[in-house]
Design a protein around this motif. Sequence first.
Motif, mmCIF file in Angstrom:
data_model
loop_
_atom_site.group_PDB
_atom_site.id
_atom_site.type_symbol
_atom_site.label_atom_id
_atom_site.label_comp_id
_atom_site.label_asym_id
_atom_site.label_seq_id
_atom_site.Cartn_x
_atom_site.Cartn_y
_atom_site.Cartn_z
ATOM 1 N N ASP A 44 0.807 -1.227 0.000
ATOM 2 C CA ASP A 44 0.000 0.000 0.000
ATOM 3 C C ASP A 44 0.840 1.277 0.000
ATOM 4 N N SER A 45 1.963 1.293 0.696
ATOM 5 C CA SER A 45 2.789 2.510 0.726
ATOM 6 C C SER A 45 3.446 2.794 -0.623
ATOM 7 N N GLU A 46 3.551 1.777 -1.475
ATOM 8 C CA GLU A 46 4.147 1.946 -2.809
ATOM 9 C C GLU A 46 3.126 2.362 -3.861
#
Length: 195
Positions: free
Chosen positions: A179-181
């Motif tokens: 998700d952070s990417e």
Amino acid sequence: MSFSLEPVLNGNTVSLQPLHVSDAPRLLEAASDGRLWEMQLTVIPGPDTVEQYIATALAGRAAGTVMPFLVVRNSDGLVLGSTRFWKVDRSNRKLEIGHTWLRQSAQRSGANTEAKFLLLRHAFEVMKCVRVQFTTDELNANSRAAILRIGATQEGIVRHERIMPDGRKRNSVRFSIIDSEWPHVSARLVEKMMR
């Protein structure tokens, strides 16, 4: 992680529409463009297997672990192929994108990039996934390169991950996007699609 098992995902050039039993002739026609069922590195429905292919996908949808789609060209409604979310794990908010194939004449047309963008956007922004993974045959260099091009990270090789229809023990390469990417991957994909 609450979601509909039959969403329609609309893009500029392709739409992803829920797969149904009645789609067998259109799916088989798409696979006939290049006789894709003869490929040894993946499983694509052919004249003798299309009904079972769809039945398996729909059984997964009924169980809540699979979301199978037709890839449809918007300009004329032509079915280009198929893709799906599978291994949907609601408690851990993760899933896999796979079973993706396109008719030979639609390969390298940008349809796959847009389809992957639509799937990833839905996974991260609607389903609130924290992880999306991809798995491909260790021998499938084209698929491996395509997954890397969309921005996934290669995690490793899973040995003898599955047995192929011809009996070969397949080693699979696992990739993921977390998700952070997603914001960076999304921006890259949008830029790619605009070219």
